[in-house]
Write a protein that holds these residues in place. Structure first.
Motif, PDB file in Angstrom:
ATOM      1  N   SER A  66       0.842  -1.198   0.000  1.00 18.08           N
ATOM      2  CA  SER A  66       0.000   0.000   0.000  1.00 18.08           C
ATOM      3  C   SER A  66       0.877   1.248   0.000  1.00 18.08           C
ATOM      4  O   SER A  66       1.896   1.312   0.679  1.00 18.08           O
ATOM      5  CB  SER A  66      -0.940   0.001   1.202  1.00 18.08           C
ATOM      6  OG  SER A  66      -0.202   0.029   2.405  1.00 18.08           O
ATOM      7  N   TYR A  89      -4.337   5.890   1.898  1.00 10.22           N
ATOM      8  CA  TYR A  89      -3.478   4.822   1.405  1.00 10.22           C
ATOM      9  C   TYR A  89      -4.255   3.909   0.463  1.00 10.22           C
ATOM     10  O   TYR A  89      -5.461   3.699   0.624  1.00 10.22           O
ATOM     11  CB  TYR A  89      -2.891   4.016   2.572  1.00 10.22           C
ATOM     12  CG  TYR A  89      -1.746   4.743   3.222  1.00 10.22           C
ATOM     13  CD1 TYR A  89      -0.429   4.407   2.931  1.00 10.22           C
ATOM     14  CD2 TYR A  89      -1.969   5.786   4.101  1.00 10.22           C
ATOM     15  CE1 TYR A  89       0.618   5.087   3.504  1.00 10.22           C
ATOM     16  CE2 TYR A  89      -0.930   6.473   4.677  1.00 10.22           C
ATOM     17  CZ  TYR A  89       0.358   6.120   4.371  1.00 10.22           C
ATOM     18  OH  TYR A  89       1.404   6.801   4.921  1.00 10.22           O
ATOM     19  N   GLU A  91      -4.623   0.110  -1.811  1.00  8.28           N
ATOM     20  CA  GLU A  91      -4.787  -1.312  -1.462  1.00  8.28           C
ATOM     21  C   GLU A  91      -5.829  -1.510  -0.360  1.00  8.28           C
ATOM     22  O   GLU A  91      -5.635  -2.281   0.579  1.00  8.28           O
ATOM     23  CB  GLU A  91      -3.449  -1.942  -1.046  1.00  8.28           C
ATOM     24  CG  GLU A  91      -2.364  -1.862  -2.080  1.00  8.28           C
ATOM     25  CD  GLU A  91      -2.700  -2.593  -3.369  1.00  8.28           C
ATOM     26  OE1 GLU A  91      -3.374  -3.632  -3.316  1.00  8.28           O
ATOM     27  OE2 GLU A  91      -2.302  -2.079  -4.425  1.00  8.28           O
ATOM     28  N   GLN A  93      -6.555   0.186   2.120  1.00  6.51           N
ATOM     29  CA  GLN A  93      -6.176   0.607   3.475  1.00  6.51           C
ATOM     30  C   GLN A  93      -6.988   1.829   3.904  1.00  6.51           C
ATOM     31  O   GLN A  93      -7.275   1.998   5.072  1.00  6.51           O
ATOM     32  CB  GLN A  93      -4.678   0.923   3.544  1.00  6.51           C
ATOM     33  CG  GLN A  93      -3.779  -0.261   3.276  1.00  6.51           C
ATOM     34  CD  GLN A  93      -3.824  -1.285   4.391  1.00  6.51           C
ATOM     35  OE1 GLN A  93      -4.119  -0.963   5.536  1.00  6.51           O
ATOM     36  NE2 GLN A  93      -3.540  -2.525   4.068  1.00  6.51           N
TER      37      GLN A  93
END
Length: 129
Positions: A66, A89, A91, A93
């Motif tokens: 990430s 962030y 991915e 996240q």
């Protein structure tokens, strides 16, 4: 009588000097870069950041690849500078919250420690110009 008038003039002059003499500027115009290495869930995390005028930006790589950025706000105190921040962030996240403190080790070097909800606990090493 003359002594009383002279004393009043001296006291009022000193009072005006303390009010109207400019103070040392607390804002810092030159950027202060740093690098950061941390750990979250057994993964090593990395970041680089820069600070100017009590605001900062930190770009980092968290677990599972990430990548994100945080915007930081510093509180400048004589020796230490605590900060808080919020970032985004990839991915899945999402939003990250961060906080920490930076301490001047020498005139040109500072160290720090912080926590980021995506990148975990981290240590920082930076330079002042």
């Amino acid at each position: 009588m003359k002594k009383a008038v002279l004393a009043k003039i001296l006291i009022s002059s000193l009072s005006c000097l303390t009010v109207f003499v400019p103070n040392q500027a607390s804002a810092q115009f030159l950027p202060q870069p740093w690098v950061s290495v941390g750990e979250k869930d057994g993964d090593v995390t990395y970041a680089v950041g820069v600070r100017a005028l009590d605001f900062g930006v930190e770009v980092g790589v968290g677990p599972d690849g990430s990548v994100g950025a945080d915007v930081l706000k510093f509180l400048s105190l004589p020796v230490i500078s605590p900060y808080v921040g919020v970032g985004w962030y990839s991915e899945d996240q999402g939003v990250a919250f961060s906080g920490g403190v930076q301490v001047g080790a020498t005139d040109n070097v500072f160290i720090g420690a912080g926590y980021n909800s995506v990148r975990g606990f981290n240590g920082q090493l930076g330079i002042k110009f």
